[in-house]
Design a protein around this motif. Structure first.
Motif, PDB file in Angstrom:
ATOM      1  N   ILE A   1       0.664  -1.319   0.040  1.00 54.40           N
ATOM      2  CA  ILE A   1      -0.178  -0.005   0.085  1.00 54.40           C
ATOM      3  C   ILE A   1       0.842   1.356   0.106  1.00 54.40           C
ATOM      4  CG2 ILE A   1      -1.672   1.428   1.395  1.00 54.40           C
ATOM      5  CD1 ILE A   1      -2.805  -1.433   2.280  1.00 54.40           C
ATOM      6  N   MET A   2       1.987   1.122   0.848  1.00 53.68           N
ATOM      7  CA  MET A   2       2.817   2.434   0.685  1.00 53.68           C
ATOM      8  C   MET A   2       3.544   2.643  -0.610  1.00 53.68           C
ATOM      9  SD  MET A   2       3.771   4.955   2.638  1.00 53.68           S
ATOM     10  CE  MET A   2       3.345   4.385   4.526  1.00 53.68           C
ATOM     11  N   VAL A   3       3.902   1.579  -1.263  1.00 53.17           N
ATOM     12  CA  VAL A   3       4.603   1.545  -2.546  1.00 53.17           C
ATOM     13  C   VAL A   3       3.321   2.165  -3.506  1.00 53.17           C
ATOM     14  CG1 VAL A   3       5.337   0.280  -4.543  1.00 53.17           C
ATOM     15  CG2 VAL A   3       6.215  -0.171  -2.359  1.00 53.17           C
ATOM     16  N   LEU A   4       2.228   1.781  -3.366  1.00 53.54           N
ATOM     17  CA  LEU A   4       1.212   2.252  -4.400  1.00 53.54           C
ATOM     18  C   LEU A   4       0.957   3.982  -4.100  1.00 53.54           C
ATOM     19  CD1 LEU A   4      -1.328  -0.844  -4.225  1.00 53.54           C
ATOM     20  CD2 LEU A   4       0.161  -0.071  -6.280  1.00 53.54           C
ATOM     21  N   SER A   5       1.010   4.270  -2.695  1.00 59.02           N
ATOM     22  CA  SER A   5       0.805   5.343  -2.485  1.00 59.02           C
ATOM     23  C   SER A   5       1.920   6.474  -3.166  1.00 59.02           C
ATOM     24  CB  SER A   5       0.858   5.738  -0.933  1.00 59.02           C
ATOM     25  OG  SER A   5      -0.189   4.912  -0.349  1.00 59.02           O
ATOM     26  N   LEU A   6       3.094   6.099  -2.898  1.00 61.29           N
ATOM     27  CA  LEU A   6       4.071   6.861  -3.508  1.00 61.29           C
ATOM     28  C   LEU A   6       4.057   6.632  -5.243  1.00 61.29           C
ATOM     29  CD1 LEU A   6       7.099   8.223  -3.247  1.00 61.29           C
ATOM     30  CD2 LEU A   6       8.010   5.833  -3.626  1.00 61.29           C
ATOM     31  N   GLY A   7       3.671   5.713  -5.836  1.00 63.04           N
ATOM     32  CA  GLY A   7       3.372   5.690  -7.269  1.00 63.04           C
ATOM     33  C   GLY A   7       2.135   6.630  -7.569  1.00 63.04           C
ATOM     34  N   ALA A   8       1.351   6.814  -6.704  1.00 67.14           N
ATOM     35  CA  ALA A   8       0.022   7.757  -7.048  1.00 67.14           C
ATOM     36  C   ALA A   8       0.521   9.045  -6.916  1.00 67.14           C
ATOM     37  CB  ALA A   8      -1.066   7.270  -5.956  1.00 67.14           C
ATOM     38  N   LEU A   9       1.191   9.379  -5.880  1.00 69.08           N
ATOM     39  CA  LEU A   9       1.806  10.570  -5.801  1.00 69.08           C
ATOM     40  C   LEU A   9       2.666  10.967  -6.735  1.00 69.08           C
ATOM     41  CD1 LEU A   9       2.368  10.634  -1.736  1.00 69.08           C
ATOM     42  CD2 LEU A   9       0.766  12.299  -3.148  1.00 69.08           C
ATOM     43  N   ALA A  10       3.594  10.174  -7.261  1.00 69.58           N
ATOM     44  CA  ALA A  10       4.458  10.552  -8.321  1.00 69.58           C
ATOM     45  C   ALA A  10       3.790  10.669  -9.684  1.00 69.58           C
ATOM     46  CB  ALA A  10       5.451   9.355  -8.824  1.00 69.58           C
ATOM     47  N   LEU A  11       2.503  10.209  -9.801  1.00 69.94           N
ATOM     48  CA  LEU A  11       1.869  10.241 -11.098  1.00 69.94           C
ATOM     49  C   LEU A  11       1.130  11.613 -10.986  1.00 69.94           C
ATOM     50  CD1 LEU A  11       0.411   6.817 -11.785  1.00 69.94           C
ATOM     51  CD2 LEU A  11       2.181   7.935 -13.116  1.00 69.94           C
ATOM     52  N   ARG A  12       0.587  11.976  -9.769  1.00 73.60           N
ATOM     53  CA  ARG A  12      -0.094  13.208  -9.569  1.00 73.60           C
ATOM     54  C   ARG A  12       0.923  14.588  -9.154  1.00 73.60           C
ATOM     55  NH1 ARG A  12      -3.259   9.058  -9.126  1.00 73.60           N
ATOM     56  NH2 ARG A  12      -5.350   9.292  -9.113  1.00 73.60           N
ATOM     57  N   ARG A  13       2.041  14.313  -9.489  1.00 74.01           N
ATOM     58  CA  ARG A  13       2.973  15.479  -9.365  1.00 74.01           C
ATOM     59  C   ARG A  13       2.646  16.676 -10.142  1.00 74.01           C
ATOM     60  NH1 ARG A  13       6.689  17.701 -12.469  1.00 74.01           N
ATOM     61  NH2 ARG A  13       6.190  16.512 -14.185  1.00 74.01           N
ATOM     62  N   PRO A  14       2.458  17.887  -9.257  1.00 73.89           N
ATOM     63  CA  PRO A  14       2.135  18.985  -9.896  1.00 73.89           C
ATOM     64  C   PRO A  14       2.990  19.587 -10.837  1.00 73.89           C
ATOM     65  CG  PRO A  14       1.905  19.169  -7.385  1.00 73.89           C
ATOM     66  CD  PRO A  14       2.672  17.772  -7.753  1.00 73.89           C
ATOM     67  N   ALA A  15       2.644  20.372 -11.721  1.00 70.14           N
ATOM     68  CA  ALA A  15       3.546  20.885 -12.830  1.00 70.14           C
ATOM     69  C   ALA A  15       4.932  21.438 -12.534  1.00 70.14           C
ATOM     70  CB  ALA A  15       2.864  21.802 -13.783  1.00 70.14           C
ATOM     71  N   THR A  16       4.821  22.224 -11.279  1.00 70.50           N
ATOM     72  CA  THR A  16       5.878  23.039 -10.726  1.00 70.50           C
ATOM     73  C   THR A  16       6.945  21.960 -10.021  1.00 70.50           C
ATOM     74  OG1 THR A  16       4.737  24.026  -9.082  1.00 70.50           O
ATOM     75  CG2 THR A  16       4.948  25.100 -11.453  1.00 70.50           C
ATOM     76  N   ALA A  17       6.490  20.796  -9.615  1.00 75.13           N
ATOM     77  CA  ALA A  17       7.160  20.092  -8.590  1.00 75.13           C
ATOM     78  C   ALA A  17       8.485  19.441  -9.404  1.00 75.13           C
ATOM     79  CB  ALA A  17       6.532  19.154  -8.193  1.00 75.13           C
ATOM     80  N   PRO A  18       9.464  18.902  -8.638  1.00 79.81           N
ATOM     81  CA  PRO A  18      10.576  18.243  -9.070  1.00 79.81           C
ATOM     82  C   PRO A  18      10.034  17.046 -10.107  1.00 79.81           C
ATOM     83  CG  PRO A  18      10.835  18.727  -7.039  1.00 79.81           C
ATOM     84  CD  PRO A  18       9.388  18.904  -7.092  1.00 79.81           C
ATOM     85  N   LYS A  19      10.935  16.663 -11.158  1.00 80.20           N
ATOM     86  CA  LYS A  19      10.668  15.568 -11.984  1.00 80.20           C
ATOM     87  C   LYS A  19      11.774  14.997 -12.543  1.00 80.20           C
ATOM     88  CE  LYS A  19      10.377  18.516 -16.039  1.00 80.20           C
ATOM     89  NZ  LYS A  19       9.397  18.979 -17.353  1.00 80.20           N
ATOM     90  N   GLY A  20      11.782  13.803 -13.061  1.00 80.98           N
ATOM     91  CA  GLY A  20      12.664  13.126 -13.702  1.00 80.98           C
ATOM     92  C   GLY A  20      13.726  12.684 -12.465  1.00 80.98           C
ATOM     93  N   ARG A  21      15.354  12.904 -12.564  1.00 84.48           N
ATOM     94  CA  ARG A  21      16.230  12.689 -11.970  1.00 84.48           C
ATOM     95  C   ARG A  21      15.955  13.359 -10.463  1.00 84.48           C
ATOM     96  NH1 ARG A  21      21.788  12.653 -15.389  1.00 84.48           N
ATOM     97  NH2 ARG A  21      21.219  11.176 -16.862  1.00 84.48           N
ATOM     98  N   ARG A  22      15.483  14.567 -10.677  1.00 80.41           N
ATOM     99  CA  ARG A  22      15.174  15.325  -9.273  1.00 80.41           C
ATOM    100  C   ARG A  22      14.279  14.459  -8.443  1.00 80.41           C
ATOM    101  NH1 ARG A  22      14.094  21.186 -10.361  1.00 80.41           N
ATOM    102  NH2 ARG A  22      13.708  21.256  -7.825  1.00 80.41           N
ATOM    103  N   LEU A  23      13.122  14.195  -9.073  1.00 83.59           N
ATOM    104  CA  LEU A  23      12.233  13.390  -8.354  1.00 83.59           C
ATOM    105  C   LEU A  23      12.772  12.128  -7.964  1.00 83.59           C
ATOM    106  CD1 LEU A  23       9.197  13.361  -7.839  1.00 83.59           C
ATOM    107  CD2 LEU A  23       8.878  12.122  -9.836  1.00 83.59           C
ATOM    108  N   ALA A  24      13.406  11.369  -8.708  1.00 85.42           N
ATOM    109  CA  ALA A  24      14.064  10.088  -8.235  1.00 85.42           C
ATOM    110  C   ALA A  24      15.051  10.271  -7.058  1.00 85.42           C
ATOM    111  CB  ALA A  24      14.864   9.192  -9.325  1.00 85.42           C
ATOM    112  N   ALA A  25      15.784  11.531  -6.976  1.00 86.82           N
ATOM    113  CA  ALA A  25      16.773  11.835  -6.099  1.00 86.82           C
ATOM    114  C   ALA A  25      16.089  12.035  -4.636  1.00 86.82           C
ATOM    115  CB  ALA A  25      17.647  12.967  -6.479  1.00 86.82           C
ATOM    116  N   LEU A  26      15.079  12.772  -4.675  1.00 89.72           N
ATOM    117  CA  LEU A  26      14.153  13.256  -3.748  1.00 89.72           C
ATOM    118  C   LEU A  26      13.573  12.015  -2.825  1.00 89.72           C
ATOM    119  CD1 LEU A  26      12.976  15.624  -2.152  1.00 89.72           C
ATOM    120  CD2 LEU A  26      10.738  15.370  -3.660  1.00 89.72           C
ATOM    121  N   ALA A  27      12.842  11.042  -3.619  1.00 88.32           N
ATOM    122  CA  ALA A  27      12.409   9.639  -3.111  1.00 88.32           C
ATOM    123  C   ALA A  27      13.610   8.691  -2.651  1.00 88.32           C
ATOM    124  CB  ALA A  27      11.661   8.999  -4.322  1.00 88.32           C
ATOM    125  N   ALA A  28      14.684   8.768  -3.123  1.00 87.50           N
ATOM    126  CA  ALA A  28      15.797   7.832  -2.858  1.00 87.50           C
ATOM    127  C   ALA A  28      16.542   8.639  -1.581  1.00 87.50           C
ATOM    128  CB  ALA A  28      16.998   7.721  -3.997  1.00 87.50           C
TER     129      ALA A  28
END
Length: 267
Positions: free
Chosen positions: A127-154
């Motif tokens: 459930i926690m993995v699914l929640s993280l995936g759902a949040l990644a898919l619903r990323r606001p337009a101005t939020a980090p993306k790509g490598r920056r998003l992966a670095a934030l999660a890692a």
């Protein structure tokens, strides 16, 4: 003409909130199991769920580890219902990534060190993995993306793993002189402590003695446990764990130190 919605306008996210609600129920159920010592649904007593719940990893800084997960789900759900603007989304994403890292670490410990699996714990991890995936898919337009998003999660996941490893690195707390003396007296007096390695209440009883628990006159009743004495348990008619026997007196359930002292004649 209707006003155009800005890219960062807060919006209530029912999908993320729904996942958080399910996770909150599962984590809350695990917390109740730890406090009550009951066997989990869909788990045979003495199997993976009981082993994991009886381990030292089921408690974190004095409270059930699952309760930490429940708090995490609650905050993520509240943020999703409040509307995931850039700031709320970032906080929810970091919390979910930390939850995935910590859940993954606990799963590793249960499978590798305890050699047991708890279906409810695994369900919470999914459930926690699914929640993280759902949040990644619903990323606001101005939020980090790509490598920056992966670095934030890692980064969030790694901090959670390091924190968990630091907390669980220590063994049981050092015994006080009273705990040490009582444990030695119980062993000398002929008292017997019957239990099973997967029994949460047996672990609770041992924790009352700190590091002196190793000196208790403990008898393992499950044939899968370490140095089992199953026939001795059967001969004593043990049906409840833990069971203490002091000569002709028998006490079932977790006993307070002062009650053990009185029953064994410890001065």
């Amino acid at each position: 003409m209707p006003a155009r919605r800005g890219p960062d306008l807060p919006r209530r996210d029912l999908a993320v909130a729904g996942l958080a609600a399910v996770g909150l129920v599962v984590a809350g159920y695990l917390s109740w199991l730890k406090w009550s010592g009951a066997s989990a649904l869909f788990c045979t007593p003495g199997t993976g769920c009981d082993i994991v719940q009886a381990s030292r990893y089921a408690m974190l800084v004095g409270v059930p580890t699952a309760l930490m997960g429940a708090a995490l789900y609650f905050v993520i759900g509240a943020l999703a219902l409040a509307g995931l603007d850039r700031a709320r989304w970032r906080l929810a994403f970091i919390l979910a990534a930390a939850g995935v890292g910590f859940s993954g670490y606990l799963t590793y410990l249960s499978l590798v060190e305890l050699k047991a699996a708890c279906i409810w714990c695994l369900a919470s991890t999914v459930i926690m993995v699914l929640s993280l995936g759902a949040l990644a898919l619903r990323r606001p337009a101005t939020a980090p993306k790509g490598r920056r998003l992966a670095a934030l999660a890692a980064g969030a996941a790694l901090l959670a793993i390091v924190g968990g490893a630091f907390v669980f690195a220590g063994g049981p707390p050092p015994a006080t002189p009273y705990q040490e003396a009582l444990a030695k007296h119980l062993a000398r007096s002929g008292a017997v402590f019957y239990g099973a390695y997967w029994c949460p209440h047996c672990q609770e009883q041992k924790e009352l003695f700190g590091s002196a628990a190793a000196q208790l006159p403990y008898v393992e009743c499950d044939p899968k446990g370490r140095h089992p004495q199953t026939s001795r348990c059967e001969g004593a008619g043990v049906r409840v764990f833990p069971t203490w026997v002091f000569g002709a007196e028998r006490r079932e359930g977790v006993q307070r130190l002062e009650d053990l002292a009185k029953a064994s004649g410890f001065k």
